[in-house]
Design a protein around this motif. Structure first.
Motif, PDB file in Angstrom:
ATOM      1  N   UNK A   1       0.818  -1.217   0.000  1.00 15.72           N
ATOM      2  CA  UNK A   1       0.000   0.000   0.000  1.00 15.72           C
ATOM      3  C   UNK A   1       0.848   1.262   0.000  1.00 15.72           C
ATOM      4  N   UNK A   2       1.952   1.252   0.737  1.00 11.68           N
ATOM      5  CA  UNK A   2       2.789   2.455   0.819  1.00 11.68           C
ATOM      6  C   UNK A   2       3.562   2.713  -0.488  1.00 11.68           C
ATOM      7  N   UNK A   3       3.685   1.685  -1.361  1.00 15.56           N
ATOM      8  CA  UNK A   3       4.408   1.857  -2.623  1.00 15.56           C
ATOM      9  C   UNK A   3       3.475   2.104  -3.802  1.00 15.56           C
ATOM     10  N   UNK A   4       2.180   2.199  -3.560  1.00 15.58           N
ATOM     11  CA  UNK A   4       1.200   2.226  -4.651  1.00 15.58           C
ATOM     12  C   UNK A   4       1.447   3.385  -5.619  1.00 15.58           C
ATOM     13  N   UNK A   5       1.427   4.619  -5.100  1.00 18.02           N
ATOM     14  CA  UNK A   5       1.507   5.786  -5.987  1.00 18.02           C
ATOM     15  C   UNK A   5       2.877   5.890  -6.641  1.00 18.02           C
ATOM     16  N   UNK A   6       3.931   5.565  -5.924  1.00 18.32           N
ATOM     17  CA  UNK A   6       5.259   5.616  -6.527  1.00 18.32           C
ATOM     18  C   UNK A   6       5.380   4.685  -7.720  1.00 18.32           C
ATOM     19  N   UNK A   7       4.908   3.434  -7.559  1.00 18.64           N
ATOM     20  CA  UNK A   7       4.957   2.476  -8.663  1.00 18.64           C
ATOM     21  C   UNK A   7       4.064   2.918  -9.821  1.00 18.64           C
ATOM     22  N   UNK A   8       2.884   3.414  -9.496  1.00 21.59           N
ATOM     23  CA  UNK A   8       1.921   3.808 -10.534  1.00 21.59           C
ATOM     24  C   UNK A   8       2.522   4.872 -11.452  1.00 21.59           C
ATOM     25  N   UNK A   9       3.083   5.922 -10.868  1.00 19.10           N
ATOM     26  CA  UNK A   9       3.630   7.010 -11.683  1.00 19.10           C
ATOM     27  C   UNK A   9       4.906   6.587 -12.411  1.00 19.10           C
ATOM     28  N   UNK A  10       5.751   5.787 -11.769  1.00 20.01           N
ATOM     29  CA  UNK A  10       6.996   5.354 -12.417  1.00 20.01           C
ATOM     30  C   UNK A  10       6.712   4.473 -13.632  1.00 20.01           C
ATOM     31  N   UNK A  11       5.778   3.540 -13.494  1.00 21.32           N
ATOM     32  CA  UNK A  11       5.458   2.652 -14.616  1.00 21.32           C
ATOM     33  C   UNK A  11       4.786   3.443 -15.743  1.00 21.32           C
ATOM     34  N   UNK A  12       3.971   4.431 -15.404  1.00 21.12           N
ATOM     35  CA  UNK A  12       3.382   5.293 -16.443  1.00 21.12           C
ATOM     36  C   UNK A  12       4.475   5.935 -17.298  1.00 21.12           C
ATOM     37  N   UNK A  13       5.496   6.484 -16.654  1.00 21.36           N
ATOM     38  CA  UNK A  13       6.576   7.148 -17.382  1.00 21.36           C
ATOM     39  C   UNK A  13       7.378   6.148 -18.208  1.00 21.36           C
ATOM     40  N   UNK A  14       7.656   4.979 -17.642  1.00 20.95           N
ATOM     41  CA  UNK A  14       8.433   3.977 -18.367  1.00 20.95           C
ATOM     42  C   UNK A  14       7.664   3.467 -19.585  1.00 20.95           C
ATOM     43  N   UNK A  15       6.348   3.283 -19.456  1.00 20.46           N
ATOM     44  CA  UNK A  15       5.548   2.832 -20.603  1.00 20.46           C
ATOM     45  C   UNK A  15       5.605   3.864 -21.726  1.00 20.46           C
ATOM     46  N   UNK A  16       5.508   5.134 -21.345  1.00 22.45           N
ATOM     47  CA  UNK A  16       5.549   6.184 -22.362  1.00 22.45           C
ATOM     48  C   UNK A  16       6.887   6.191 -23.103  1.00 22.45           C
ATOM     49  N   UNK A  17       7.980   5.869 -22.417  1.00 24.06           N
ATOM     50  CA  UNK A  17       9.306   5.884 -23.053  1.00 24.06           C
ATOM     51  C   UNK A  17       9.611   4.599 -23.812  1.00 24.06           C
ATOM     52  N   UNK A  18       9.175   3.438 -23.309  1.00 23.18           N
ATOM     53  CA  UNK A  18       9.592   2.152 -23.868  1.00 23.18           C
ATOM     54  C   UNK A  18       8.697   1.656 -24.996  1.00 23.18           C
ATOM     55  N   UNK A  19       7.411   2.015 -24.980  1.00 23.38           N
ATOM     56  CA  UNK A  19       6.504   1.531 -26.026  1.00 23.38           C
ATOM     57  C   UNK A  19       6.971   1.988 -27.418  1.00 23.38           C
ATOM     58  N   UNK A  20       7.324   3.272 -27.634  1.00 25.05           N
ATOM     59  CA  UNK A  20       7.813   3.656 -28.970  1.00 25.05           C
ATOM     60  C   UNK A  20       9.108   2.955 -29.356  1.00 25.05           C
ATOM     61  N   UNK A  21       9.990   2.640 -28.388  1.00 25.92           N
ATOM     62  CA  UNK A  21      11.248   1.937 -28.694  1.00 25.92           C
ATOM     63  C   UNK A  21      10.991   0.528 -29.213  1.00 25.92           C
ATOM     64  N   UNK A  22       9.826  -0.037 -28.852  1.00 25.38           N
ATOM     65  CA  UNK A  22       9.478  -1.388 -29.328  1.00 25.38           C
ATOM     66  C   UNK A  22       8.779  -1.359 -30.671  1.00 25.38           C
ATOM     67  N   UNK A  23       8.745  -0.206 -31.331  1.00 17.49           N
ATOM     68  CA  UNK A  23       8.126  -0.112 -32.652  1.00 17.49           C
ATOM     69  C   UNK A  23       6.618   0.062 -32.582  1.00 17.49           C
ATOM     70  N   UNK A  24       6.101   0.458 -31.444  1.00 19.15           N
ATOM     71  CA  UNK A  24       4.665   0.663 -31.263  1.00 19.15           C
ATOM     72  C   UNK A  24       4.384   2.156 -31.164  1.00 19.15           C
TER      73      UNK A  24
END
Length: 318
Positions: free
Chosen positions: A280-303
């Motif tokens: 529970x204490x890591x919820x918001x940190x993980x949520x925002x970090x994964x959002x940023x990583x998805x935005x950066x990594x999805x285009x690198x995969x050709x998507x």
């Protein structure tokens, strides 16, 4: 119909007879009242000085005994109340009752027993306590009606302290407010919102409403929805998202491993859903970090990320 009139006549006659009897009794009382008073004065005047002193001493001794009995009753009762308060405090401490609730219950028990002791002491003096008890009850009703809202919040505070749907430090959502519980008082609860606002909520509203306690279970599920363009490879998208989740140490493997799948086929995008369990204490940190990583990594995969668009076809008719 005739019987009805006969019965009515009999009732009227009985009522008249009773009225006359009451009037005669009142007349006799008024007539004999002065005579009784005169007889009492004459009896008093016939007593000697020694008899009057004797009666005064007897009355003084009786009154003194009443006072002594009242003092003894009060002293013993106060000692018993003190012992009861000590025992209740010991029980609350042993049972690890919340300090706020324990303090309130001790005060309530002490005040209630003290009021009962005062009534018993007054009764020992020979005073009729019926009127006093009725006045006390009427005062309690009046005060209760005047403070109905406060009493509701008071009862809500007792229920919160007894059943503990949340505790200080929990992150809750209640009455359209989300925040960390700062204090639970007997009539109100204070929470601090994520932007550091202090919200004070009446306990009556809390008890009667829905409370979402995010901290009670220890872990939460984090959800993401990601849209990719039509024609993109969904398997590549799912693998990219799962690799991001598996590489983060905050993601838990229990009660379930990270999950990704196609959620829906929308107008402008293929929407994927990803889920992972986290403390529970890591919820918001993980949520925002994964959002940023998805935005950066999805285009690198050709998507690519789609956006709402409209195709306009111009047709030339001649």
């Amino acid at each position: 119909m005739t019987g009805f009139f006969l019965n009515a006549g009999q009732l009227a006659a009985t009522a008249n007879a009773d009225t006359m009897k009451i009037a005669e009794n009142a007349k006799d009382t008024l007539a004999t009242g002065p005579e009784k008073l005169a007889a009492g004065i004459e009896k008093l005047s016939s007593l000697s000085f020694e008899d009057i002193i004797t009666q005064l001493l007897d009355n003084a001794v009786k009154f003194g005994l009443h006072i002594l009995a009242a003092i003894v009753i009060y002293v013993i009762g106060a000692w018993i109340i003190k012992r009861i308060n000590k025992m209740t405090r010991s029980v609350f401490t042993r049972r690890k009752i919340d300090p706020s609730l324990a303090s309130f219950l001790n005060s309530f028990i002490s005040i209630s027993l003290t009021v009962i002791l005062i009534i018993i002491t007054i009764s020992a003096l020979g005073v009729n306590t019926t009127s006093f008890a009725a006045l006390l009850a009427a005062s309690g009703v009046a005060i209760g009606m005047a403070m109905s809202g406060t009493l509701q919040n008071f009862a809500g505070g007792v229920m919160l302290l007894l059943f503990k749907p949340f505790k200080v430090g929990d992150f809750i959502d209640a009455q359209s407010y989300s925040g960390t519980v700062k204090a639970i008082n007997i009539t109100t609860t204070s929470i601090t919102t994520p932007d550091n606002k202090l919200i004070i909520i009446p306990n009556g509203n809390l008890v009667n409403g829905i409370i979402n306690n995010y901290s009670s279970m220890g872990i939460r599920r984090c959800d993401w929805k990601i849209g990719i363009s039509y024609g993109d490879d969904t398997d590549v998208a799912k693998k990219t998202i799962l690799d991001l989740l598996d590489s983060d140490p905050r993601v838990l493997k229990e009660p379930a491993k990270p999950f990704a799948a196609v959620n829906s086929l929308d107008d402008s995008a293929v929407t994927l859903v990803a889920r992972a369990w986290v403390k529970s204490e890591d919820y918001w940190g993980l949520f925002y970090d994964i959002n940023e990583k998805i935005y950066k990594e999805i285009p690198k995969a050709g998507l690519s990320f789609p956006f709402p668009q409209m195709d306009v076809h111009v047709k030339n008719e001649q």
